[in-house]
Design a protein around this motif. Sequence first.
Motif, PDB file in Angstrom:
ATOM      1  N   SER A 180       8.081 -16.580  -5.037  1.00 31.15           N
ATOM      2  CA  SER A 180       8.104 -16.318  -6.272  1.00 31.15           C
ATOM      3  C   SER A 180       7.946 -17.568  -7.056  1.00 31.15           C
ATOM      4  O   SER A 180       7.142 -19.096  -6.513  1.00 31.15           O
ATOM      5  N   GLY A 181       7.637 -18.054  -8.281  1.00 33.09           N
ATOM      6  CA  GLY A 181       7.487 -18.975  -9.188  1.00 33.09           C
ATOM      7  C   GLY A 181       5.857 -19.579  -8.680  1.00 33.09           C
ATOM      8  O   GLY A 181       5.419 -18.530  -9.100  1.00 33.09           O
ATOM      9  N   GLU A 182       6.056 -20.931  -9.613  1.00 32.08           N
ATOM     10  CA  GLU A 182       4.424 -20.613 -10.105  1.00 32.08           C
ATOM     11  C   GLU A 182       3.653 -21.450  -9.066  1.00 32.08           C
ATOM     12  O   GLU A 182       2.410 -20.874  -8.510  1.00 32.08           O
ATOM     13  N   ARG A 183       3.639 -22.048  -7.393  1.00 29.85           N
ATOM     14  CA  ARG A 183       3.823 -22.148  -6.946  1.00 29.85           C
ATOM     15  C   ARG A 183       3.032 -20.912  -5.530  1.00 29.85           C
ATOM     16  O   ARG A 183       2.162 -20.638  -5.068  1.00 29.85           O
ATOM     17  N   GLY A 184       4.428 -20.078  -5.992  1.00 29.64           N
ATOM     18  CA  GLY A 184       4.156 -18.448  -5.173  1.00 29.64           C
ATOM     19  C   GLY A 184       3.076 -17.810  -5.787  1.00 29.64           C
ATOM     20  O   GLY A 184       2.155 -17.278  -4.893  1.00 29.64           O
ATOM     21  N   ALA A 185       2.856 -17.560  -7.264  1.00 27.43           N
ATOM     22  CA  ALA A 185       1.520 -17.411  -7.947  1.00 27.43           C
ATOM     23  C   ALA A 185      -0.095 -18.246  -7.245  1.00 27.43           C
ATOM     24  O   ALA A 185      -0.492 -17.158  -6.939  1.00 27.43           O
ATOM     25  N   ALA A 186       0.417 -19.166  -7.168  1.00 25.62           N
ATOM     26  CA  ALA A 186      -1.133 -19.864  -6.884  1.00 25.62           C
ATOM     27  C   ALA A 186      -1.119 -19.054  -5.357  1.00 25.62           C
ATOM     28  O   ALA A 186      -2.119 -19.170  -4.463  1.00 25.62           O
ATOM     29  N   LEU A 187      -0.383 -18.857  -4.449  1.00 26.91           N
ATOM     30  CA  LEU A 187      -0.582 -18.384  -2.489  1.00 26.91           C
ATOM     31  C   LEU A 187      -0.297 -16.658  -3.130  1.00 26.91           C
ATOM     32  O   LEU A 187      -1.732 -17.060  -2.446  1.00 26.91           O
ATOM     33  N   ARG A 188       0.195 -16.393  -3.752  1.00 23.55           N
ATOM     34  CA  ARG A 188      -1.084 -15.058  -4.176  1.00 23.55           C
ATOM     35  C   ARG A 188      -2.399 -14.698  -4.031  1.00 23.55           C
ATOM     36  O   ARG A 188      -3.221 -13.510  -3.728  1.00 23.55           O
ATOM     37  N   CYS A 189      -2.677 -15.716  -5.028  1.00 20.47           N
ATOM     38  CA  CYS A 189      -3.872 -15.329  -5.374  1.00 20.47           C
ATOM     39  C   CYS A 189      -4.934 -16.690  -5.003  1.00 20.47           C
ATOM     40  O   CYS A 189      -5.976 -15.790  -3.760  1.00 20.47           O
ATOM     41  N   LEU A 190      -4.653 -16.468  -3.392  1.00 17.57           N
ATOM     42  CA  LEU A 190      -5.233 -17.591  -2.511  1.00 17.57           C
ATOM     43  C   LEU A 190      -5.038 -15.853  -1.714  1.00 17.57           C
ATOM     44  O   LEU A 190      -5.723 -15.876  -1.218  1.00 17.57           O
ATOM     45  N   LEU A 191      -4.179 -14.846  -1.602  1.00 19.43           N
ATOM     46  CA  LEU A 191      -4.059 -14.396  -0.064  1.00 19.43           C
ATOM     47  C   LEU A 191      -5.661 -13.458  -0.398  1.00 19.43           C
ATOM     48  O   LEU A 191      -5.726 -12.952   0.098  1.00 19.43           O
ATOM     49  N   TYR A 192      -4.962 -13.596  -2.936  1.00 21.14           N
ATOM     50  CA  TYR A 192      -5.863 -11.972  -3.040  1.00 21.14           C
ATOM     51  C   TYR A 192      -7.850 -13.048  -2.538  1.00 21.14           C
ATOM     52  O   TYR A 192      -8.588 -12.390  -2.072  1.00 21.14           O
ATOM     53  N   LEU A 193      -7.549 -14.189  -2.976  1.00 16.96           N
ATOM     54  CA  LEU A 193      -9.195 -14.851  -3.152  1.00 16.96           C
ATOM     55  C   LEU A 193      -9.915 -13.858  -1.083  1.00 16.96           C
ATOM     56  O   LEU A 193     -10.768 -13.911  -1.526  1.00 16.96           O
ATOM     57  N   PHE A 194      -8.905 -14.493  -0.575  1.00 22.49           N
ATOM     58  CA  PHE A 194      -9.525 -14.297   1.248  1.00 22.49           C
ATOM     59  C   PHE A 194      -9.352 -13.041   1.348  1.00 22.49           C
ATOM     60  O   PHE A 194      -9.331 -12.787   2.772  1.00 22.49           O
ATOM     61  N   GLU A 195      -8.547 -11.543   0.365  1.00 19.73           N
ATOM     62  CA  GLU A 195      -8.693 -10.583   0.620  1.00 19.73           C
ATOM     63  C   GLU A 195      -7.343 -11.303   2.282  1.00 19.73           C
ATOM     64  O   GLU A 195      -7.806  -9.786   2.936  1.00 19.73           O
ATOM     65  N   ARG A 196      -6.929 -11.472   2.308  1.00 17.64           N
ATOM     66  CA  ARG A 196      -5.374 -11.576   2.766  1.00 17.64           C
ATOM     67  C   ARG A 196      -4.731 -10.962   2.788  1.00 17.64           C
ATOM     68  O   ARG A 196      -3.068 -11.109   3.246  1.00 17.64           O
ATOM     69  N   ASP A 197      -4.791  -9.677   1.353  1.00 20.59           N
ATOM     70  CA  ASP A 197      -3.093  -9.861   0.187  1.00 20.59           C
ATOM     71  C   ASP A 197      -2.711  -8.159   1.286  1.00 20.59           C
ATOM     72  O   ASP A 197      -1.960  -7.888   1.295  1.00 20.59           O
ATOM     73  N   GLU A 198      -2.901  -8.085   2.518  1.00 26.52           N
ATOM     74  CA  GLU A 198      -2.420  -6.544   3.244  1.00 26.52           C
ATOM     75  C   GLU A 198      -0.414  -6.306   3.322  1.00 26.52           C
ATOM     76  O   GLU A 198      -0.030  -5.539   3.133  1.00 26.52           O
ATOM     77  N   ALA A 199      -0.117  -7.695   3.158  1.00 20.89           N
ATOM     78  CA  ALA A 199       1.202  -7.920   3.500  1.00 20.89           C
ATOM     79  C   ALA A 199       2.404  -8.168   2.239  1.00 20.89           C
ATOM     80  O   ALA A 199       3.002  -7.921   2.477  1.00 20.89           O
ATOM     81  N   LEU A 200       1.057  -8.222   1.079  1.00 24.32           N
ATOM     82  CA  LEU A 200       2.128  -8.757  -0.355  1.00 24.32           C
ATOM     83  C   LEU A 200       2.906  -7.101  -0.558  1.00 24.32           C
ATOM     84  O   LEU A 200       4.444  -7.940  -0.829  1.00 24.32           O
ATOM     85  N   PRO A 201       1.956  -6.493  -0.084  1.00 23.25           N
ATOM     86  CA  PRO A 201       3.179  -5.084  -0.830  1.00 23.25           C
ATOM     87  C   PRO A 201       5.043  -4.867   0.017  1.00 23.25           C
ATOM     88  O   PRO A 201       6.003  -4.665  -0.639  1.00 23.25           O
ATOM     89  N   LEU A 202       4.178  -5.636   0.883  1.00 30.34           N
ATOM     90  CA  LEU A 202       5.971  -6.019   2.373  1.00 30.34           C
ATOM     91  C   LEU A 202       6.791  -6.957   1.208  1.00 30.34           C
ATOM     92  O   LEU A 202       8.245  -7.035   1.595  1.00 30.34           O
ATOM     93  N   LEU A 203       6.489  -7.729   0.226  1.00 29.49           N
ATOM     94  CA  LEU A 203       7.518  -8.246  -0.588  1.00 29.49           C
ATOM     95  C   LEU A 203       7.903  -8.092  -1.868  1.00 29.49           C
ATOM     96  O   LEU A 203       8.889  -8.344  -2.276  1.00 29.49           O
ATOM     97  N   GLY A 204       7.420  -6.898  -1.972  1.00 28.07           N
ATOM     98  CA  GLY A 204       7.690  -6.222  -3.783  1.00 28.07           C
ATOM     99  C   GLY A 204       7.366  -7.257  -4.831  1.00 28.07           C
ATOM    100  O   GLY A 204       6.109  -7.947  -4.286  1.00 28.07           O
ATOM    101  N   ALA A 205       7.344  -6.986  -6.103  1.00 29.12           N
ATOM    102  CA  ALA A 205       6.072  -7.831  -7.453  1.00 29.12           C
ATOM    103  C   ALA A 205       7.322  -8.862  -6.870  1.00 29.12           C
ATOM    104  O   ALA A 205       8.336  -9.336  -6.440  1.00 29.12           O
ATOM    105  N   GLY A 206       6.531 -10.376  -7.425  1.00 27.10           N
ATOM    106  CA  GLY A 206       6.908 -11.617  -7.254  1.00 27.10           C
ATOM    107  C   GLY A 206       7.073 -12.083  -8.182  1.00 27.10           C
ATOM    108  O   GLY A 206       6.989 -11.447  -9.179  1.00 27.10           O
TER     109      GLY A 206
END
Length: 699
Positions: free
Chosen positions: A673-699
């Motif tokens: 969560s927060g600003e750093r969390g958003a940046a890290l989510r962006c990283l995951l999407y950038l490298f298409e490793r976002d498959e685990a994000l739905p497990l977290l729910g909205a950030g």
Amino acid sequence: MRPALLNTLFSPVTTLHGVGPKQDLLLRYLLSREMTPRIADLLFHLPVNVIDRSARPLIRDAAPGTVVTLAVTVERHRPPPPERSRAPYLVYASDESGDVVLTWFRAQPAFLEKLLPVGARRYVSGLAQMFDGTLQIVHPDHVVDEAGLAKLPLFEPVYPLTEGLALGVLRRAVAQALERVPALPEWIAPEVLRRCGFPPFAEALARVHQPQAPADIRPEGPYWSRLAYDELLAGQLALALVRAQLRRPAGTRHAGDGHLREKIVAALPYALTGSQREALAAIVTDLAQPMRMLRLLQGDVGSGKTVVALLAAAAVAETGRQVALMAPTEILARQHLATIAPLADAAGLRVAILTGREKGRERADILARLAAGGIDLIVGTHALIQDDVAFSALALAIVDEQHRFGVRERLALTRKGKAVDVLVLSATPIPRTLVLTYFGDMDVSELREKPAGRQPVDTRAVSMARLDEVVEAAGRALAAGARVYWVCPLVEESAEVDLTDAGQRHAALRARFGDAVGLVHGRMRGPDKDRVMRAFADGDIRLLVATTVIEVGVDVPEATVMVIEHAERFGLAQLHQLRGRVGRGNERSTCLLLYREPLGELARARLSVIRETTDGFRIAEEDLRLRGEGDVLGTRQSGLPGYRLARIEAHAQLLSQAREEAIAILRDNPKLSGERGAALRCLLYLFERDEALPLLGAG
Ligand code: ADP
Ligand code: MG
């Protein structure tokens, strides 16, 4: 949902000038993408080399064989004479120290007259060569005037290319792509940035594609390293997110009282080896833990992984829960079923199969039984992860030959149950680094012991020139009642050629040995493949010509001869897998490696390793040594499997750094969560490793 910030990076490359349908196809091939590559794919295609144009010698001092940039005055043009229109177009030029000839083949005269007016001052950059005592540049890379010189790149990146795609086209596309890189938030922790001396992401990308010095493109350098770190961090974070979900709800233990396992063991025609018993004990312990299992079962071909998997499945079934076993190919899935079914029957374990082939009523019926809990163990292919496949109580996912599946597929399967345990089977001994990059922290069991009674395979390399003798030898083996595999390689890029090779060999051998000769290849329809494989297992076919479809897992213990044609074209791991198809029973087996001369150095080294040893772990090590780590898993070049930027030789130490940072991130900010969390989510999407994000729910 992917942040809108990344939209430009994920728009298709065809939105770039100079990239049309033709380039689209070439880029798909180059970048290994089935669909039109995106801008990001292009930007992650990094240069392998740099052309250094910074040398600005006088003509007299230009060293032949080097790239130079000369300041010259144009003297005269000599177009080819009309009767010899194929002759080159020559332009003579000079500086105060001497003369140079600029040469073009099939030139447009009008274009060259405009580019190089007589008397004008021009800057010419290209490879200097000596010809008849005169300095010459054939097809200069650049010809510019004073204004152009200021913009001439001193260091030009060279990319891996594919036939038909010009370097200039790729460079211009990349240059445009760089302009589309948005300002992205920093996702790396400040202290890591400082400690590693990483530049910002956009700067790193720009410097690798537009180097200001040859060292800028070195994988070990700060720019490439930064990008590799980003990719590794995305990978480790994704795996850590998955791992963090591994808590099992209290009170759900997945191992039963042993009654099914006992029946299966009693029905086995052999005793389990010590390592099979140990592996099973480790699995059963995991199943009974409050944490979910994530375990890799490694064992050389023929080491008996299937029965361990079956017993693990039985342990789960004892609790009334379900198990899925996913294999990469239909042949393998059917074979697992064939091995498992009689044993499962003996124990009353209800087994079914689901592949692309089960359709209509049959499929609907299987799905209904699965959802109602009428199936304990379902064996299948990718078909198991389709959306409409539902379980009543999936508790264990077993994935065979995992390196052909990605994390996405594994997750898709485990999401079909609650707190699903994962067991991965692999015949390739995977080095620890690769286990980490691929699976994250995973427990490992090894089957090092071969089942009793196994005979070593007698392996020989034979030149293709002696094909007749090999055919005779196969004939003698057949006459003595043996079963023979005859493998023809898949010729790269051309399933057609592959077919003719195997097809022609089949025809020739059939002409010689008659009906006992069969053919199986990857493009046959499923039922046809099965029919042939079954006929071979039953002994109705006794010489089976095959493409590499038989590579993984096929088990016919009666087969004792393996002929591999064009053995020089196969990698070590593949040869080892293929040879592993024989030597599975109590008879002595032979493997003949037919090679075509001349034999390259690497091929010679591979054939001698495979002749010397049958130890899969040693072969994997040699494979690493000979070909670089990525190839152990059959992936390209020296990249890490599933990674585009990280290179094992250059970035192995970054991997543990990335792992530590990923763990720290999830400890401090588990919901991202927060600003750093958003940046890290962006990283995951950038490298298409976002498959685990739905497990977290909205950030
Ligand atoms: P892999 O590890 O390559 O998947 P399989 O599970 O296909 O190996 O087993 C190879 C063969 O060895 C099979 O025919 C299987 O029945 C047999 N096998 C497995 N375990 C034993 C054992 N302990 N003793 C004898 N044969 C065994
Ligand atoms: Mg197997």
